[in-house]
Design a protein around this motif. Structure first.
Motif, mmCIF file in Angstrom:
data_model
loop_
_atom_site.group_PDB
_atom_site.id
_atom_site.type_symbol
_atom_site.label_atom_id
_atom_site.label_comp_id
_atom_site.label_asym_id
_atom_site.label_seq_id
_atom_site.Cartn_x
_atom_site.Cartn_y
_atom_site.Cartn_z
ATOM 1 N N VAL A 156 0.844 -1.186 0.000
ATOM 2 C CA VAL A 156 0.000 0.000 0.000
ATOM 3 C C VAL A 156 0.884 1.242 0.000
ATOM 4 O O VAL A 156 1.762 1.389 0.857
ATOM 5 N N SER A 157 0.667 2.105 -0.942
ATOM 6 C CA SER A 157 1.433 3.349 -1.002
ATOM 7 C C SER A 157 0.465 4.529 -1.046
ATOM 8 O O SER A 157 -0.719 4.373 -1.295
ATOM 9 N N GLY A 158 0.994 5.686 -0.790
ATOM 10 C CA GLY A 158 0.156 6.862 -0.732
ATOM 11 C C GLY A 158 -0.126 7.213 0.716
ATOM 12 O O GLY A 158 0.683 6.960 1.585
ATOM 13 N N ARG A 159 -1.274 7.760 0.946
ATOM 14 C CA ARG A 159 -1.538 8.173 2.321
ATOM 15 C C ARG A 159 -1.791 6.963 3.209
ATOM 16 O O ARG A 159 -2.060 5.874 2.735
ATOM 17 N N ALA A 160 -1.728 7.169 4.494
ATOM 18 C CA ALA A 160 -1.807 6.079 5.457
ATOM 19 C C ALA A 160 -3.100 5.301 5.297
ATOM 20 O O ALA A 160 -4.160 5.861 5.027
ATOM 21 N N PHE A 161 -2.992 3.998 5.435
ATOM 22 C CA PHE A 161 -4.164 3.144 5.304
ATOM 23 C C PHE A 161 -4.483 2.423 6.594
ATOM 24 O O PHE A 161 -5.386 1.593 6.639
ATOM 25 N N SER A 162 -3.756 2.762 7.661
ATOM 26 C CA SER A 162 -3.874 1.980 8.888
ATOM 27 C C SER A 162 -5.249 2.084 9.533
ATOM 28 O O SER A 162 -5.573 1.295 10.414
ATOM 29 N N ASN A 163 -6.075 3.058 9.124
ATOM 30 C CA ASN A 163 -7.422 3.175 9.676
ATOM 31 C C ASN A 163 -8.466 2.441 8.841
ATOM 32 O O ASN A 163 -9.656 2.470 9.183
ATOM 33 N N ASN A 164 -8.045 1.821 7.755
ATOM 34 C CA ASN A 164 -8.970 1.192 6.830
ATOM 35 C C ASN A 164 -8.874 -0.330 6.883
ATOM 36 O O ASN A 164 -7.780 -0.886 6.948
ATOM 37 N N ALA A 165 -10.019 -0.953 6.843
ATOM 38 C CA ALA A 165 -10.025 -2.398 6.640
ATOM 39 C C ALA A 165 -9.512 -2.695 5.236
ATOM 40 O O ALA A 165 -9.587 -1.851 4.335
ATOM 41 N N MET A 166 -8.988 -3.902 5.065
ATOM 42 C CA MET A 166 -8.474 -4.325 3.770
ATOM 43 C C MET A 166 -9.093 -5.658 3.398
ATOM 44 O O MET A 166 -9.516 -6.424 4.280
ATOM 45 N N GLY A 167 -9.134 -5.930 2.126
ATOM 46 C CA GLY A 167 -9.740 -7.181 1.698
ATOM 47 C C GLY A 167 -9.046 -7.779 0.484
ATOM 48 O O GLY A 167 -8.279 -7.100 -0.213
#
Length: 123
Positions: free
Chosen positions: A23-34
Motif C-alpha cells: 500500500v502506497s500513498g496516504r496512510a491506510f492503517s485506519n482502513n479495513a483491507m480485503g
C-alpha cells in the motif's frame, strides 16, 4: 492510496502461495483491507477481509481453514496466506482498501483496488 498485489503463480493442488499487497500513498492503517478474486467467466467474489488493526477477520466459506489474511501496518502491507490450494481457487486475486475500519464482505464497501495477481492451481 495505491495498491500493488504480488505473489501469484502456478502451483499444484495441495500447494501454498502467499500473496502480498503493498500500500502506497496516504496512510491506510485506519482502513479495513480485503482480498477478492475473479475466476475466468465468473463474477468477482469476496475472499477475505481484515479490520484496521487486524483484530477481526472475515472469510468466504470456500476458503475458511485454508486461507489466512494478515496485515502489517508498520510496513503498509497486507498478506493472504493460501494453503491447500485447489483448482477451484484459480483466479485473479485483487487486494482492496475499504471505506471503513471494520470488515465487510461486499465489494461496494471497498474504494481502492489493486491491479490483481494471477493464481493458477493445477490438478
Amino acid at each position: 492510496v495505491q495498491l500493488q498485489a504480488s505473489g501469484g503463480g502456478l502451483v499444484q493442488a495441495g500447494g501454498s502461495l502467499r500473496l502480498s499487497c503493498a500500500v502506497s500513498g496516504r496512510a491506510f492503517s485506519n482502513n479495513a483491507m480485503g482480498w477478492f478474486r475473479q475466476a475466468p467467466g465468473k463474477e468477482r467474489e469476496f475472499v477475505a477481509a481484515i479490520s484496521w488493526n487486524g483484530g477481526r477477520t472475515s472469510y468466504a466459506d470456500s476458503v475458511k481453514g485454508r486461507f489466512t489474511i494478515s496485515r502489517d501496518n508498520a510496513k503498509n502491507m497486507v498478506y493472504l496466506q493460501m494453503n491447500n490450494l485447489q483448482p477451484e481457487d484459480t483466479a485473479v486475486y485483487f487486494c482492496a482498501a475499504s471505506l471503513y475500519s471494520a470488515t465487510h464482505t461486499e465489494d461496494r464497501f471497498f474504494r481502492v483496488w489493486g491491479q490483481g495477481t494471477r493464481v493458477t492451481v493445477s490438478s
